[in-house]
Design a protein around this motif. Structure first.
Motif, PDB file in Angstrom:
ATOM      1  N   GLY A  11      60.628  44.174  60.047  1.00  0.00           N
ATOM      2  CA  GLY A  11      61.950  44.811  59.954  1.00  0.00           C
ATOM      3  C   GLY A  11      62.371  45.385  61.291  1.00  0.00           C
ATOM      4  N   GLY A  14      65.921  46.436  62.163  1.00  0.00           N
ATOM      5  CA  GLY A  14      66.584  47.440  61.333  1.00  0.00           C
ATOM      6  C   GLY A  14      66.721  48.764  62.065  1.00  0.00           C
ATOM      7  N   GLN A  15      67.270  49.748  61.355  1.00  0.00           N
ATOM      8  CA  GLN A  15      67.536  51.015  62.062  1.00  0.00           C
ATOM      9  C   GLN A  15      66.264  51.812  62.340  1.00  0.00           C
ATOM     10  N   ILE A  16      65.285  51.772  61.456  1.00  0.00           N
ATOM     11  CA  ILE A  16      64.011  52.438  61.792  1.00  0.00           C
ATOM     12  C   ILE A  16      63.345  51.701  62.950  1.00  0.00           C
ATOM     13  N   GLU A  42      60.896  39.499  61.797  1.00  0.00           N
ATOM     14  CA  GLU A  42      62.196  39.639  61.112  1.00  0.00           C
ATOM     15  C   GLU A  42      62.409  38.424  60.228  1.00  0.00           C
ATOM     16  N   ILE A  43      63.373  38.533  59.334  1.00  0.00           N
ATOM     17  CA  ILE A  43      63.843  37.342  58.635  1.00  0.00           C
ATOM     18  C   ILE A  43      64.714  36.568  59.640  1.00  0.00           C
ATOM     19  N   VAL A  87      57.785  47.907  57.910  1.00  0.00           N
ATOM     20  CA  VAL A  87      59.037  48.665  57.773  1.00  0.00           C
ATOM     21  C   VAL A  87      60.079  47.886  56.966  1.00  0.00           C
ATOM     22  N   GLY A  88      60.156  46.602  57.185  1.00  0.00           N
ATOM     23  CA  GLY A  88      61.171  45.788  56.500  1.00  0.00           C
ATOM     24  C   GLY A  88      60.877  45.701  55.015  1.00  0.00           C
ATOM     25  N   ALA A  89      61.876  45.947  54.205  1.00  0.00           N
ATOM     26  CA  ALA A  89      61.699  45.890  52.752  1.00  0.00           C
ATOM     27  C   ALA A  89      63.039  45.563  52.133  1.00  0.00           C
ATOM     28  N   ILE A 108      57.928  40.004  49.565  1.00  0.00           N
ATOM     29  CA  ILE A 108      57.757  40.319  50.993  1.00  0.00           C
ATOM     30  C   ILE A 108      56.316  40.729  51.296  1.00  0.00           C
ATOM     31  N   VAL A 129      55.947  51.516  55.405  1.00  0.00           N
ATOM     32  CA  VAL A 129      57.075  52.454  55.468  1.00  0.00           C
ATOM     33  C   VAL A 129      58.160  52.016  54.487  1.00  0.00           C
ATOM     34  N   GLY A 130      58.369  50.722  54.398  1.00  0.00           N
ATOM     35  CA  GLY A 130      59.413  50.167  53.530  1.00  0.00           C
ATOM     36  C   GLY A 130      59.149  50.520  52.074  1.00  0.00           C
ATOM     37  N   ASN A 131      60.189  50.893  51.370  1.00  0.00           N
ATOM     38  CA  ASN A 131      60.056  51.378  49.988  1.00  0.00           C
ATOM     39  C   ASN A 131      60.102  50.263  48.947  1.00  0.00           C
ATOM     40  N   MET A 155      53.434  55.735  53.949  1.00  0.00           N
ATOM     41  CA  MET A 155      53.918  56.895  54.704  1.00  0.00           C
ATOM     42  C   MET A 155      54.481  58.001  53.819  1.00  0.00           C
ATOM     43  N   HIS A 187      55.700  58.547  47.380  1.00  0.00           N
ATOM     44  CA  HIS A 187      56.858  58.792  48.249  1.00  0.00           C
ATOM     45  C   HIS A 187      58.114  58.468  47.439  1.00  0.00           C
ATOM     46  N   ALA A 242      62.162  59.022  60.341  1.00  0.00           N
ATOM     47  CA  ALA A 242      61.180  58.134  59.708  1.00  0.00           C
ATOM     48  C   ALA A 242      60.299  57.484  60.776  1.00  0.00           C
TER      49      ALA A 242
HETATM   50  P1  NAX Z   1      67.323  48.433  57.554  1.00  0.00           P
HETATM   51  O1  NAX Z   1      67.988  47.739  56.428  1.00  0.00           O
HETATM   52  O2  NAX Z   1      68.139  48.988  58.679  1.00  0.00           O
HETATM   53  O3  NAX Z   1      66.257  47.435  58.214  1.00  0.00           O
HETATM   54  C1  NAX Z   1      65.379  46.663  57.471  1.00  0.00           C
HETATM   55  C2  NAX Z   1      65.094  45.413  58.280  1.00  0.00           C
HETATM   56  O4  NAX Z   1      64.056  44.690  57.626  1.00  0.00           O
HETATM   57  C3  NAX Z   1      66.284  44.484  58.402  1.00  0.00           C
HETATM   58  O5  NAX Z   1      66.505  44.185  59.777  1.00  0.00           O
HETATM   59  C4  NAX Z   1      65.860  43.246  57.622  1.00  0.00           C
HETATM   60  O6  NAX Z   1      66.372  42.040  58.189  1.00  0.00           O
HETATM   61  C5  NAX Z   1      64.353  43.331  57.765  1.00  0.00           C
HETATM   62  N1  NAX Z   1      63.609  42.585  56.740  1.00  0.00           N
HETATM   63  C6  NAX Z   1      63.912  42.396  55.438  1.00  0.00           C
HETATM   64  N2  NAX Z   1      63.011  41.608  54.840  1.00  0.00           N
HETATM   65  C7  NAX Z   1      62.092  41.317  55.782  1.00  0.00           C
HETATM   66  C8  NAX Z   1      60.923  40.522  55.774  1.00  0.00           C
HETATM   67  N3  NAX Z   1      60.520  39.864  54.675  1.00  0.00           N
HETATM   68  N4  NAX Z   1      60.206  40.427  56.920  1.00  0.00           N
HETATM   69  C9  NAX Z   1      60.613  41.043  58.031  1.00  0.00           C
HETATM   70  N5  NAX Z   1      61.734  41.793  58.111  1.00  0.00           N
HETATM   71  C10 NAX Z   1      62.460  41.929  56.984  1.00  0.00           C
HETATM   72  O7  NAX Z   1      66.415  49.551  56.888  1.00  0.00           O
HETATM   73  P2  NAX Z   1      65.755  50.848  57.581  1.00  0.00           P
HETATM   74  O8  NAX Z   1      66.714  51.967  57.536  1.00  0.00           O
HETATM   75  O9  NAX Z   1      65.165  50.449  58.888  1.00  0.00           O
HETATM   76  O10 NAX Z   1      64.614  51.188  56.517  1.00  0.00           O
HETATM   77  C11 NAX Z   1      63.510  50.335  56.298  1.00  0.00           C
HETATM   78  C12 NAX Z   1      62.731  50.767  55.080  1.00  0.00           C
HETATM   79  O11 NAX Z   1      62.185  52.059  55.258  1.00  0.00           O
HETATM   80  C13 NAX Z   1      63.537  50.837  53.778  1.00  0.00           C
HETATM   81  O12 NAX Z   1      62.775  50.224  52.752  1.00  0.00           O
HETATM   82  C14 NAX Z   1      63.649  52.313  53.526  1.00  0.00           C
HETATM   83  O13 NAX Z   1      63.786  52.600  52.152  1.00  0.00           O
HETATM   84  C15 NAX Z   1      62.321  52.800  54.061  1.00  0.00           C
HETATM   85  N6  NAX Z   1      62.196  54.229  54.348  1.00  0.00           N
HETATM   86  C16 NAX Z   1      61.006  54.813  54.103  1.00  0.00           C
HETATM   87  C17 NAX Z   1      60.764  56.148  54.368  1.00  0.00           C
HETATM   88  C18 NAX Z   1      59.447  56.781  54.088  1.00  0.00           C
HETATM   89  O14 NAX Z   1      59.340  57.985  54.293  1.00  0.00           O
HETATM   90  N7  NAX Z   1      58.401  56.075  53.637  1.00  0.00           N
HETATM   91  C19 NAX Z   1      61.848  57.012  54.921  1.00  0.00           C
HETATM   92  C20 NAX Z   1      62.934  56.235  55.590  1.00  0.00           C
HETATM   93  C21 NAX Z   1      63.334  54.967  54.897  1.00  0.00           C
HETATM   94  O15 NAX Z   1      64.175  55.291  53.811  1.00  0.00           O
END
Ligand code: NAX
Length: 328
Positions: A11, A14-16, A42-43, A87-89, A108, A129-131, A155, A187, A242
């Motif tokens: 991921g 993405g923004q994280i 990334e995808i 991170v990506g989810a 994933i 990290v991804g939820n 996390m 979480h 995050a």
């Molecule tokens: P974004 O949607 O900005 O970025 C996610 C990125 O992952 C995208 O660029 C997408 O193309 C990529 N992606 C999707 N499927 C993929 C795959 N199969 N392989 C590789 N990359 C893939 O989300 P962002 O704000 O960066 O958040 C990422 C994740 O962190 C989310 O699931 C979010 O819920 C989770 N979080 C977890 C936290 C925690 O404390 N554990 C807190 C922050 C955040 O909410």
């Protein structure tokens, strides 16, 4: 002259990812003496944006950054990985039930677990990290049978850091005065931030607060619902905080937690504190010699017991759901 550490970040576009990669490359993930090579996953639709971020990483001329490779194939991305930040989810879309969400994320985290099993380095450490982070970590773990189970973590450090600040504000003390805070469980909104074993300036934090109403109606919901409050205020979910928590988690895992304190990490349960064995649940945790250990022997009062059990029950249900889906 240290060998570079391969850090795989999923991921990455993405923004994280954007908040995380520059800190990894600057040495904050592993320490100022450890060179890193980044492996970004990334995808296909995200690859171009990841390339843009890689251009910016180049433009920072970080002395510790020894290479950046970008992939859309998990098998390649995890080849030789020493650290994997998952991170990506798949986010919850409109009308999506929890089962749908778990199934989508299984698509994933299962192949990523297989890729980790096939190609990661022997010392691989995984942070999901991804939820839903705990259960995503569990899915990946189940598809990496050759990797020690303890290397799969999720996390809750962001929740821990949020709780530290809320408690410090309430008591009008510095963050540095607070020790031994714990996030228990999932979480999610059921997580339990526990101040009963925490200390402030060497005294018991719950006694220092002495305000059960604040604890139940303010502190716990503020910490548990902070993610939603950030979205409401910022118009986007927590990203820099995050990323910061992911840095904290891995840094402590590799370098050890400070003496006389602990932190919170979602790690595989050995049955401690009545948490069913194998669930990846948040615990009071110390890192020693590169391994997480659950802090033992804490007294759990009736109030805490109920809250911990409720969050652990949710984790058990998530595990049951992914079992039925054949994902674990
Ligand atoms: P974004 O949607 O900005 O970025 C996610 C990125 O992952 C995208 O660029 C997408 O193309 C990529 N992606 C999707 N499927 C993929 C795959 N199969 N392989 C590789 N990359 C893939 O989300 P962002 O704000 O960066 O958040 C990422 C994740 O962190 C989310 O699931 C979010 O819920 C989770 N979080 C977890 C936290 C925690 O404390 N554990 C807190 C922050 C955040 O909410």
């Amino acid at each position: 002259s240290n060998a570079p550490v391969n850090v795989t970040v999923t991921g990455a576009a993405g923004q994280i990812g954007y908040a995380l990669l520059f800190r990894i490359a600057s040495g904050q993930l592993l320490g100022a003496d450890t060179p890193v090579k980044l492996r970004l996953l990334e995808i296909p639709q995200g690859v171009k944006a990841a390339e843009g971020t890689a251009m910016e990483l180049d433009d920072c001329a970080f002395p510790l950054l020894q290479g950046i490779d970008i992939f859309d194939d998990p098998n390649k991305a995890f080849e030789g990985a020493n650290v994997g930040l998952l991170v990506g989810a798949r986010p919850r879309g409109p009308g999506m039930e929890r089962g749908d969400l778990l199934e989508a994320n299984g698509g994933i985290f299962k192949p990523q677990g297989e890729a980790i099993n096939a190609g990661a380095a022997d010392d691989i450490r995984i942070l999901a990290v991804g939820n839903p982070a705990n259960t995503n970590a569990l899915i990946a773990q189940n598809h990496a049978p050759d990797v020690p189970a303890e290397r799969f973590t999720a996390m809750t450090r962001l929740d821990h850091n949020r709780a530290l600040t809320q408690l410090a504000k309430k008591l009008n003390v510095s963050i540095n005065d607070i020790k031994k805070l714990t996030i228990w469980g999932n979480h999610s909104a059921t997580q339990y931030p526990d101040i009963f074993n925490a200390e402030v300036g060497g005294k018991n934090a719950a006694q220092a607060v002495n305000d059960q109403t604040w604890l139940e109606d303010d502190f716990i919901p503020t910490v548990a619902k902070r993610g939603a409050a950030i979205i409401e205020a910022r118009g986007a979910s927590s990203a820099a905080s995050a990323a910061n928590a992911a840095i904290d988690h891995v840094y402590d895992w590799v370098n050890g937690t400070p003496e006389g304190d602990w932190t919170s990490a979602a790690i595989p349960s050995d049955g401690s504190y009545g948490v069913p064995e194998g669930l990846i649940s948040s615990f009071p945790a110390v890192s020693k010699n590169g391994k997480w250990e659950i802090v033992q022997g804490l007294e759990i009062g009736e109030f805490s017991r109920g809250r911990i059990d409720a969050s652990v029950k949710e984790l058990s249900e998530e595990r049951d759901t992914v079992r039925k889906l054949g994902l674990v």
